[in-house]
Design an enzyme around this catalytic site. Structure first.
Site, PDB file in Angstrom:
ATOM      1  N   GLU A 475       0.823  -1.216   0.000  1.00  0.00           N
ATOM      2  CA  GLU A 475       0.000   0.000   0.000  1.00  0.00           C
ATOM      3  C   GLU A 475       0.851   1.258   0.000  1.00  0.00           C
ATOM      4  OE1 GLU A 475      -2.984  -0.234   3.084  1.00  0.00           O
ATOM      5  OE2 GLU A 475      -3.895  -2.011   2.166  1.00  0.00           O
ATOM      6  N   GLU A 553      -4.126  -9.014   0.378  1.00  0.00           N
ATOM      7  CA  GLU A 553      -4.693  -8.831   1.710  1.00  0.00           C
ATOM      8  C   GLU A 553      -6.196  -8.920   1.534  1.00  0.00           C
ATOM      9  OE1 GLU A 553      -2.072  -5.656   3.630  1.00  0.00           O
ATOM     10  OE2 GLU A 553      -3.969  -5.405   4.662  1.00  0.00           O
TER      11      GLU A 553
HETATM   12  C1  GAL Z   1      -4.280  -2.746   5.305  1.00  0.00           C
HETATM   13  C2  GAL Z   1      -2.816  -2.653   5.654  1.00  0.00           C
HETATM   14  C3  GAL Z   1      -2.465  -3.584   6.778  1.00  0.00           C
HETATM   15  C4  GAL Z   1      -3.446  -3.410   7.885  1.00  0.00           C
HETATM   16  C5  GAL Z   1      -4.822  -3.686   7.369  1.00  0.00           C
HETATM   17  C6  GAL Z   1      -5.921  -3.640   8.401  1.00  0.00           C
HETATM   18  O1  GAL Z   1      -4.707  -1.685   4.533  1.00  0.00           O
HETATM   19  O2  GAL Z   1      -2.028  -2.981   4.536  1.00  0.00           O
HETATM   20  O3  GAL Z   1      -1.164  -3.331   7.219  1.00  0.00           O
HETATM   21  O4  GAL Z   1      -3.341  -2.123   8.358  1.00  0.00           O
HETATM   22  O5  GAL Z   1      -5.109  -2.725   6.390  1.00  0.00           O
HETATM   23  O6  GAL Z   1      -7.163  -3.851   7.791  1.00  0.00           O
END
Ligand code: GAL
Length: 885
Positions: A475, A553
């Site tokens: 990100e 993710e």
């Molecule tokens: C994402 C981020 C992670 C964590 C996650 C929580 O956007 O890459 O490190 O913060 O959100 O939902």
């Protein structure tokens, strides 16, 4: 039949690189060619800075000195970096060998000072409410035998959090800013053979430098490696398997050798390959033997030689059968062995295909992965192999086959375990590039260090068969630059650095910007990983038909183990799902940008070629207690403190007061390692052949008699019937796009709910939830009863509070006290409650929804029976026996 075809000493190439001069070492005839010993024991520790430092050891001053530590990690066209003249910091008390450190605390590494606490409400929640920042010193007095004169001594630090500066006998040696990079320093110029030597290390962990709990200290292993002046270079072997068939695997072994001696060396380099078993034992006979390659190296230079070997009938490395080999390389000079090095590797092929996903050895393997941060819950970030192995075992039982090391290089032991246990790894470098997410984030070092940090990651990890993907970032803010120009150009540069070091794996990254798949990033990376962009999958596939796609993710579902609030709702951010700083465990709730698992799957299953997912997260972690972040500014990009202040004020005005939460709610497994309901949701999807069924919620609701109490079920079957106190509530089938079975109108009555699951019409699995009576007894359940007496091995003991019939008391909060006798100690307790501020080192702890965890560690060389005793007022005390072997 073993056919050691071998061969082809293709070339021996002398690189133009000049090696840092060290004082005229000479080869010793009797020394083993290479020794690598743990340097973890016998350190002294202080949190007090040396006198009069007054900022003079800050990064701004140390940078030119530190960069020389990375001299070998800049590309061939970069000018050679050398240290400035003088002795940086040598006048400060703590660096000096004669300094009186007799009152410093004695400890062994790995060590994380942050986890010692105490938790404080005023500390930031996003980094775990623990005091991990600030300055600390470590010193170690050690003997170097006179016989080491002429040898090369190297200090290897697997990771130091953060900004480490190292002095030996009062001389500055080097250091490293990024706390996640492994590095080595050549101690040879300053070492005193035959005398006491003193090493001093200063760490300085900046505040506002992390979005999660980073820990603080020499938190990974430290090694002392001794070689002769002619030796294999740091991370100097590269094993690849360019051609694999069922009959034969071509193995290429590149060996880079340094000649630190004063004379030209004519060397013979020979490699043998052995099969490795699960206990790291080599096969008695080699699987392949390479013909020796001759190489000549001028003094002070480096040379590379490549051998090709053929392993016949190779046993391939895979997720289900992770066969490994080891290349044993011997360097000889005039018939005498001057170095020998072992490089474990695996024989396997990987490819990402836009239409089919990940191909491992030519077969589609869906990525069933999780993201994990590096902390080990109550043990903090101090690396412990057994604690890591336990995490992987718990994940494997769920059907997980992959780990994303979010968002930084992992401990090397994690990759060793993934090689052994058959996990795929997305090995990640950074959480930011030139634009930070925190005031003192990695963006401060990025311009000077990204190249060295990237090369260090790839060189260290490129022989691990488990590593299937490199990630240049998570990100990153640069993805949002709409014209894409600077963003994708930078991505191309970073990916290029990685490809210079390894051509065999795709380079990727995790993106939450919908534009990343359209603004150029998709053309410079080998695969695109989306974070939470389920609405982009189909469009991405359409516009980029040849670019592999996966979920870097996914989910970010929220829950507290064993907690249920009513009524339930399909609104993922329903406020009724939250109370007491807990989140209801119906697995319908998620962060605003995120999705419950079933919503993710519906989108993913509709996209052809989607390679699979890395769920956020496998385990709960310290910090980032969304939705109870006290300071949501950590989600935004503020390098500008004034802007950050403005946003903070705004949040305060909105009434976002600091919360007591110390750890996350994202985990499929809680911080103590206890599975939440979601665990069985993933198991149902990821282990379709395992007959299983799971029901939620628990069935002990004395205050809910007659109230609607929805029952949800997860099963690897396709249909199930629910029975409440012997009465059927009907049989339901999973329709396409459905992943859970729900009976939302059930009225609670004490007794039991029973689920019978079916697959293809036949009975498949059965499960039951029974109403518990009052808490009556404690049950101790060690994960291992025999543990190794090495001062490192652990037994994780689950304490269950049960009623008189052995049913879990699912809301029990009884305090349990522990005592151990025999050759072991209690090193931590936890209960998985994200709001608990009890010290992790406490020997007693309240249960959270019926469970407590206690962690027992052996003592080095002390054998025999261990007894763990647990007591709790009003409950029958209990004991369990373990053995230290
Ligand atoms: C994402 C981020 C992670 C964590 C996650 C929580 O956007 O890459 O490190 O913060 O959100 O939902």
């Amino acid at each position: 039949m073993r056919t050691p075809l071998i061969l082809v000493a293709l070339f021996a190439l002398i690189s133009l690189r000049v090696i840092a001069a060290s004082p005229e070492p000479v080869e010793r005839a009797d020394a083993p060619p290479r020794e690598r010993v743990s340097f973890n024991d016998g350190w002294l520790f202080s949190r007090t800075d040396a006198e009069w430092v007054l900022g003079q050891l800050d990064y701004a001053y140390s940078k030119p000195w530190l960069l020389a530590s990375a001299a070998d990690l800049f590309g061939p066209t970069s000018p050679r970096i050398t240290q400035p003249r003088g002795n940086f910091g040598g006048h400060f008390t703590h660096t000096q060998p004669g300094f009186d450190d007799s009152d410093w605390r004695k400890l062994n590494l790995p060590h994380d000072w942050g986890i010692e606490g105490a938790f404080k409400q005023e500390y930031p929640g996003d980094t775990g409410k623990l005091p991990w920042w600030g300055v600390a010193w470590y010193r170690k007095h050690f003997d170097v035998p006179a016989s080491d004169a002429g040898r090369r001594l190297v200090l290897e630090i697997d990771g130091a959090m953060a900004h480490s500066l190292v002095w030996l006998n009062g001389h500055f040696v080097g250091g490293w800013p990024y706390g996640y990079t492994s590095y080595q320093l050549d101690l040879t110029p300053f070492v005193k053979p035959g005398e006491k030597n003193v090493i001093a290390i200063r760490l300085d962990n900046p505040t506002e430098s992390s979005r999660w709990y980073p820990g603080g200290g020499l938190y990974r292993n430290v090694w002392l490696t001794k070689t002769g002046p002619i030796h294999v270079a740091h991370w100097g072997t590269v094993v690849t398997t360019p051609k694999i068939t069922a009959d034969a695997a071509h193995v290429s072994v590149q060996v880079i050798t340094d000649n630190d001696s004063a004379a030209k060396a004519s060397l013979s380099i020979a490699t043998e390959v052995f099969a490795l078993d699960a206990s790291d034992r080599k096969s008695s006979a080699p699987a392949a033997t390479g013909a020796p390659v001759s190489v000549g190296i001028e003094p002070g230079r480096q040379a590379s030689a490549t051998q090709s070997l053929v392993v016949t009938q190779p046993k391939l490395w895979s997720v289900s059968a992770p066969h490994r080999y080891v290349a044993v390389t011997t360097i000889s000079q005039d018939g005498r062995v001057v170095d020998r090095i072992e490089t474990p590797f695996g024989i396997r092929s990987i490819a990402f295909d836009a239409d089919r996903g990940l191909l491992l050895n030519g077969e589609v393997v869906p990525i069933r992965g999780v993201c994990n941060h590096h902390d080990l819950g109550a043990l903090g970030t101090a690396i412990n192999v057994r604690a890591l192995e336990r995490q992987l075992e718990i994940l494997r039982a769920m059907g997980c086959n992959a780990i994303r090391t979010s968002h930084n290089p992992p401990a090397p032991e994690l990759l060793d375990l993934c090689d052994k246990l058959g996990f795929l790894v997305m090995d990640e470098a950074f959480d930011c590039w030139g634009k930070g997410k925190n005031r003192q984030d990695y963006h401060v070092q990025f311009p000077d260090w990204h190249e060295a940090d990237l090369r260090a990651l790839v060189r260290r990890d490129r022989n691990h068969p488990s590593v299937i993907l490199w990630s240049i970032g998570n990100e990153v803010i640069e993805q949002w630059w709409a014209d894409g120009q600077e963003g994708w150009k930078l991505a191309a540069r970073l990916a290029g650095i990685m490809r210079e070091e390894d051509r065999t794996r795709p380079v990727s990254a995790g993106f939450n910007g919908e534009i990343s798949g359209y603004n150029g990033f998709q053309h410079v990376l080998d695969a695109i990983g989306y974070n939470y962009r389920i609405n982009e999958y189909a469009r991405f596939r359409q516009i980029n038909p040849t670019v592999p796609l996966f979920g870097a993710e996914t989910a970010s579902a929220l829950s507290s183990r064993g907690v249920y609030f009513f009524p339930i709702s399909d609104n993922k951010i329903d406020p009724a799902s939250r109370a007491d700083f807990q989140v209801s465990s119906y697995d319908l709730y998620a962060a605003p940008w995120a999705t419950p698992p079933d919503v993710e799957w519906r989108a993913a299953d509709a996209v052809p070629g989607y390679a699979g997912e890395f769920v956020w997260t496998g385990f709960d972690y310290l910090g980032e207690p969304t939705p109870y972040n006290a300071d949501l500014t950590n989600l935004l990009n503020f390098s500008d403190p004034a802007e950050k202040e403005r946003q903070k004020k705004q949040l305060e005005e909105l009434g976002r007061i600091p919360t007591p939460s110390r750890s996350s709610y994202f985990g499929i497994v809680d911080l103590a390692g206890f599975p939440k309901d979601r665990y069985y949701f993933y198991q149902a999807r990821w282990r379709p052949d395992l007959p299983m069924a799971h029901l939620l919620p628990h069935w002990t609701w004395p205050e809910r008699v007659g109230h609607v109490t929805p029952v949800h079920a997860y099963t690897s079957g396709d249909e199930a019937e629910l029975w409440v106190n012997g009465q059927s509530l009907g049989r339901k089938k999973l329709a396409k796009g459905e992943y859970r079975l729900r009976w939302d109108d059930v009225k609670y009555a004490p007794g039991e709910v029973r689920l019978v699951a079916y697959k293809a019409g036949a009975k498949w699995a059965e499960t039951v939830q029974r109403t518990a009576g009052p808490a009556a007894r404690l049950k101790l359940m060690p994960d291992r009863r025999e543990i190794t007496a090495d001062g490192k091995d652990l037994s994780f003991v689950t304490v269950r509070i049960e009623d008189a019939d052995g049913v879990l008391a699912p809301r029990a909060a009884n305090r349990v006290a522990f005592a151990v006798s025999g050759p072991a100690e209690i090193i931590a307790t936890d209960n998985g409650d994200p709001t608990s501020f009890e010290s992790f080192q406490s020997k007693e702890r309240a249960a959270f929804n019926g469970l407590v965890l206690v962690v027992i560690r052996t003592k080095t060389g002390e054998f025999g029976p261990i007894t763990l005793r647990a007591t709790s007022p009003g409950l029958a005390p209990t004991e369990v026996s373990l053995t230290a072997k």
